[in-house]
Design an enzyme around this catalytic site. Structure first.
Site, PDB file in Angstrom:
ATOM      1  N   ASP A  90       0.855  -1.192   0.000  1.00  0.00           N
ATOM      2  CA  ASP A  90       0.000   0.000   0.000  1.00  0.00           C
ATOM      3  C   ASP A  90       0.889   1.241   0.000  1.00  0.00           C
ATOM      4  O   ASP A  90       2.041   1.189   0.448  1.00  0.00           O
ATOM      5  CB  ASP A  90      -0.929   0.020   1.221  1.00  0.00           C
ATOM      6  CG  ASP A  90      -2.256   0.731   0.918  1.00  0.00           C
ATOM      7  OD1 ASP A  90      -3.298   0.045   0.818  1.00  0.00           O
ATOM      8  OD2 ASP A  90      -2.246   1.973   0.759  1.00  0.00           O
TER       9      ASP A  90
ATOM     10  N   ASP B 177       4.175   2.658  -4.317  1.00  0.00           N
ATOM     11  CA  ASP B 177       3.210   3.366  -5.150  1.00  0.00           C
ATOM     12  C   ASP B 177       3.106   2.565  -6.451  1.00  0.00           C
ATOM     13  O   ASP B 177       4.098   2.442  -7.183  1.00  0.00           O
ATOM     14  CB  ASP B 177       3.733   4.786  -5.413  1.00  0.00           C
ATOM     15  CG  ASP B 177       2.815   5.576  -6.343  1.00  0.00           C
ATOM     16  OD1 ASP B 177       1.909   4.977  -6.963  1.00  0.00           O
ATOM     17  OD2 ASP B 177       3.027   6.800  -6.464  1.00  0.00           O
ATOM     18  N   VAL B 178       1.936   2.025  -6.711  1.00  0.00           N
ATOM     19  CA  VAL B 178       1.802   1.116  -7.860  1.00  0.00           C
ATOM     20  C   VAL B 178       1.941   1.809  -9.215  1.00  0.00           C
ATOM     21  O   VAL B 178       1.983   1.145 -10.241  1.00  0.00           O
ATOM     22  CB  VAL B 178       0.477   0.317  -7.809  1.00  0.00           C
ATOM     23  CG1 VAL B 178       0.503  -0.723  -6.711  1.00  0.00           C
ATOM     24  CG2 VAL B 178      -0.731   1.233  -7.673  1.00  0.00           C
TER      25      VAL B 178
ATOM     26  N   ASN C 289      -5.023  -4.722  -7.191  1.00  0.00           N
ATOM     27  CA  ASN C 289      -6.315  -4.252  -6.709  1.00  0.00           C
ATOM     28  C   ASN C 289      -6.348  -2.759  -6.358  1.00  0.00           C
ATOM     29  O   ASN C 289      -7.421  -2.161  -6.327  1.00  0.00           O
ATOM     30  CB  ASN C 289      -6.676  -5.111  -5.482  1.00  0.00           C
ATOM     31  CG  ASN C 289      -7.761  -4.518  -4.641  1.00  0.00           C
ATOM     32  OD1 ASN C 289      -8.932  -4.581  -5.004  1.00  0.00           O
ATOM     33  ND2 ASN C 289      -7.386  -3.919  -3.514  1.00  0.00           N
TER      34      ASN C 289
ATOM     35  N   TYR D   7     -12.576   6.746 -14.490  1.00  0.00           N
ATOM     36  CA  TYR D   7     -12.670   5.492 -13.726  1.00  0.00           C
ATOM     37  C   TYR D   7     -13.232   4.375 -14.616  1.00  0.00           C
ATOM     38  O   TYR D   7     -12.654   3.293 -14.714  1.00  0.00           O
ATOM     39  CB  TYR D   7     -13.563   5.709 -12.502  1.00  0.00           C
ATOM     40  CG  TYR D   7     -13.697   4.496 -11.610  1.00  0.00           C
ATOM     41  CD1 TYR D   7     -12.796   4.265 -10.581  1.00  0.00           C
ATOM     42  CD2 TYR D   7     -14.721   3.574 -11.798  1.00  0.00           C
ATOM     43  CE1 TYR D   7     -12.907   3.141  -9.765  1.00  0.00           C
ATOM     44  CE2 TYR D   7     -14.846   2.460 -10.987  1.00  0.00           C
ATOM     45  CZ  TYR D   7     -13.943   2.246  -9.966  1.00  0.00           C
ATOM     46  OH  TYR D   7     -14.061   1.133  -9.169  1.00  0.00           O
TER      47      TYR D   7
ATOM     48  N   LYS E 211     -11.309   0.974 -15.985  1.00  0.00           N
ATOM     49  CA  LYS E 211     -11.737  -0.387 -15.648  1.00  0.00           C
ATOM     50  C   LYS E 211     -12.017  -1.198 -16.918  1.00  0.00           C
ATOM     51  O   LYS E 211     -11.776  -2.399 -16.971  1.00  0.00           O
ATOM     52  CB  LYS E 211     -12.958  -0.349 -14.726  1.00  0.00           C
ATOM     53  CG  LYS E 211     -12.671   0.280 -13.358  1.00  0.00           C
ATOM     54  CD  LYS E 211     -11.537  -0.425 -12.623  1.00  0.00           C
ATOM     55  CE  LYS E 211     -11.352   0.073 -11.213  1.00  0.00           C
ATOM     56  NZ  LYS E 211     -10.255  -0.607 -10.503  1.00  0.00           N
TER      57      LYS E 211
ATOM     58  N   THR F 274     -18.479   0.022   1.768  1.00  0.00           N
ATOM     59  CA  THR F 274     -17.250   0.531   2.390  1.00  0.00           C
ATOM     60  C   THR F 274     -17.605   1.713   3.297  1.00  0.00           C
ATOM     61  O   THR F 274     -18.682   2.293   3.160  1.00  0.00           O
ATOM     62  CB  THR F 274     -16.271   1.022   1.309  1.00  0.00           C
ATOM     63  OG1 THR F 274     -16.949   2.016   0.535  1.00  0.00           O
ATOM     64  CG2 THR F 274     -15.806  -0.093   0.414  1.00  0.00           C
TER      65      THR F 274
HETATM   66  N1  LIG Z   1     -15.708  -0.263  -3.337  1.00  0.00           N
HETATM   67  C1  LIG Z   1     -16.439  -0.530  -4.406  1.00  0.00           C
HETATM   68  O1  LIG Z   1     -17.661  -0.359  -4.398  1.00  0.00           O
HETATM   69  C2  LIG Z   1     -15.762  -1.064  -5.658  1.00  0.00           C
HETATM   70  C3  LIG Z   1     -16.555  -1.570  -6.691  1.00  0.00           C
HETATM   71  C4  LIG Z   1     -15.925  -2.066  -7.836  1.00  0.00           C
HETATM   72  C5  LIG Z   1     -14.543  -2.026  -7.943  1.00  0.00           C
HETATM   73  N2  LIG Z   1     -13.798  -1.505  -6.908  1.00  0.00           N
HETATM   74  C6  LIG Z   1     -12.347  -1.495  -7.061  1.00  0.00           C
HETATM   75  O2  LIG Z   1     -11.794  -2.300  -6.054  1.00  0.00           O
HETATM   76  C7  LIG Z   1     -10.472  -1.837  -5.729  1.00  0.00           C
HETATM   77  C8  LIG Z   1     -10.379  -1.617  -4.245  1.00  0.00           C
HETATM   78  O3  LIG Z   1     -11.393  -0.720  -3.862  1.00  0.00           O
HETATM   79  P1  LIG Z   1     -11.753  -0.418  -2.333  1.00  0.00           P
HETATM   80  O4  LIG Z   1     -13.172   0.040  -2.312  1.00  0.00           O
HETATM   81  O5  LIG Z   1     -11.331  -1.552  -1.496  1.00  0.00           O
HETATM   82  O6  LIG Z   1     -10.826   0.874  -2.114  1.00  0.00           O
HETATM   83  P2  LIG Z   1     -10.157   1.506  -0.787  1.00  0.00           P
HETATM   84  O7  LIG Z   1     -10.036   2.951  -1.052  1.00  0.00           O
HETATM   85  O8  LIG Z   1     -10.889   1.036   0.434  1.00  0.00           O
HETATM   86  O9  LIG Z   1      -8.700   0.832  -0.798  1.00  0.00           O
HETATM   87  C9  LIG Z   1      -7.770   1.099  -1.808  1.00  0.00           C
HETATM   88  C10 LIG Z   1      -6.369   1.007  -1.238  1.00  0.00           C
HETATM   89  O10 LIG Z   1      -5.446   1.277  -2.313  1.00  0.00           O
HETATM   90  C11 LIG Z   1      -4.416   2.104  -1.810  1.00  0.00           C
HETATM   91  N3  LIG Z   1      -3.813   2.871  -2.905  1.00  0.00           N
HETATM   92  C12 LIG Z   1      -4.351   3.932  -3.563  1.00  0.00           C
HETATM   93  N4  LIG Z   1      -3.478   4.407  -4.459  1.00  0.00           N
HETATM   94  C13 LIG Z   1      -2.360   3.638  -4.381  1.00  0.00           C
HETATM   95  C14 LIG Z   1      -1.112   3.647  -5.040  1.00  0.00           C
HETATM   96  N5  LIG Z   1      -0.825   4.560  -5.986  1.00  0.00           N
HETATM   97  N6  LIG Z   1      -0.196   2.713  -4.705  1.00  0.00           N
HETATM   98  C15 LIG Z   1      -0.471   1.788  -3.750  1.00  0.00           C
HETATM   99  N7  LIG Z   1      -1.625   1.741  -3.078  1.00  0.00           N
HETATM  100  C16 LIG Z   1      -2.572   2.656  -3.394  1.00  0.00           C
HETATM  101  C17 LIG Z   1      -5.097   2.998  -0.781  1.00  0.00           C
HETATM  102  O11 LIG Z   1      -4.147   3.551   0.127  1.00  0.00           O
HETATM  103  C18 LIG Z   1      -6.082   2.027  -0.132  1.00  0.00           C
HETATM  104  O12 LIG Z   1      -5.533   1.391   0.994  1.00  0.00           O
HETATM  105  C19 LIG Z   1     -10.269  -0.576  -6.567  1.00  0.00           C
HETATM  106  O13 LIG Z   1      -9.540  -0.915  -7.737  1.00  0.00           O
HETATM  107  C20 LIG Z   1     -11.676  -0.154  -6.902  1.00  0.00           C
HETATM  108  O14 LIG Z   1     -11.722   0.607  -8.072  1.00  0.00           O
HETATM  109  C21 LIG Z   1     -14.380  -1.030  -5.765  1.00  0.00           C
END
Ligand SMILES: NC(=O)c1ccc[n+]([C@@H]2O[C@H](COP(=O)([O-])OP(=O)(O)OC[C@H]3O[C@@H](n4cnc5c(N)ncnc54)[C@H](O)[C@@H]3O)[C@@H](O)[C@H]2O)c1
Length: 254
Positions: A37, A58-59, A85, A153, A157, A188
């Site tokens: 993270d 940082d990804v 992810n 976004y 995706k 969330t």
């Molecule tokens: N939550 C939803 O409803 C939902 C629905 C469909 C898809 N998604 C996708 O699922 C994935 C996770 O979503 P989530 O809701 O768990 O998000 P979240 O915000 O709870 O967690 C994302 C994590 O990624 C980390 N992060 C952000 N930028 C980063 C970077 N540059 N390098 C490393 N780490 C980084 C953040 O610090 C955080 O801990 C995402 O790709 C999101 O687009 C989420």
């Protein structure tokens, strides 16, 4: 179930939400988990909680991505599973009419370029061992249009989905599976807060969900664990929808 006994798994965005729930699920199933993270505090806590290893990265950085896999291999001796992810959906990314180039580019970098980098270097390691499972987080908006748009976004995706399909096909005969996970909306803290303030906004979305509620992160994690495991040995290049039926629905139950 111990389907992931001694497998080495790297999870990006492991500090929160879907990544965090998956870190717990992978650990319960016996995996050695590398929690990646950009948020040091959240990532380190996740790693401690699951008895894994934290790597701050940082990804969007090629060096960071190479380093996170190198660390996993150095400490745990290999790489079996990559769950790519990490992602963002900032408020500046909105309708195409409002979204500026800077916001567009930032979202593409974090959501799509990162997956390119994470796949590029995971596949390099996995080819040497002739096996591996990669799961890239896309979204249900990769397969459906939304009038409540977040244009970059959605485009990012769609890119993750197409890239995962192509990689799944290209590397299928080398024992590497690549799947795109497409979650529906997940319950969330951010989503709860937003919808508590604006119930109409929540209702506008909930009406489309046949199951009648949003997903829990643990329900998405269960699907990731399945895709990561040998139970999914014949599943590759798929768009794996975990969406409570949203993408299949016309009229939903009252
Ligand atoms: N939550 C939803 O409803 C939902 C629905 C469909 C898809 N998604 C996708 O699922 C994935 C996770 O979503 P989530 O809701 O768990 O998000 P979240 O915000 O709870 O967690 C994302 C994590 O990624 C980390 N992060 C952000 N930028 C980063 C970077 N540059 N390098 C490393 N780490 C980084 C953040 O610090 C955080 O801990 C995402 O790709 C999101 O687009 C989420």
């Amino acid at each position: 179930m111990q389907r992931l006994q001694d497998r080495v798994a790297v999870i990006t965005g492991a500090g929160s939400g879907i990544g965090l729930a998956t870190a717990h699920r992978f650990a319960q199933e016996g995996a050695k988990v590398v929690c990646v993270d950009i948020d040091e505090e959240a990532g380190a806590k996740a790693a401690t909680d699951v008895g894994g290893l934290f790597v701050k990265a940082d990804v969007t950085s090629e060096d960071d991505v190479q380093r996170m896999y190198a660390t996993a291999i150095e400490v745990y001796g290999g790489l079996d599973i990559a769950f790519n992810n990490a992602g963002i959906s900032p408020p500046e990314d909105d309708s195409i009419l409002e979204t500026g180039l800077e916001a567009w580019r930032r979202v593409q970098e974090v959501n799509l370029t990162s997956v390119y980098l994470c796949c590029k270097y995971a596949i390099e390691h996995m080819r040497r061992r002739g096996k591996g499972s990669i799961i890239n987080t896309a979204s249900f908006v990769a397969v459906m249009g939304s009038a409540t748009s977040q244009i970059s976004y959605t485009a990012s995706k769609g890119g993750v989905l197409a890239m995962s399909r192509e990689l799944g096909v290209q590397f299928a005969r080398e024992g590497i599976r690549v799947n795109a996970l497409c979650p529906g909306p997940v319950n969330t803290p951010l989503l709860r807060e937003l919808f508590a303030k604006d119930p109409e906004r929540a209702q506008r979305r909930l009406v489309h969900v046949p199951v009648g509620r949003f997903a829990e992160a643990s329900e998405i994690a269960a699907a990731v664990a399945f895709l990561a495991s040998d139970d999914a040995s014949f599943i590759t290049a798929s768009q794996f929808l975990v969406d409570g039926g949203i993408s299949g629905a016309y009229v939903t139950p009252l």
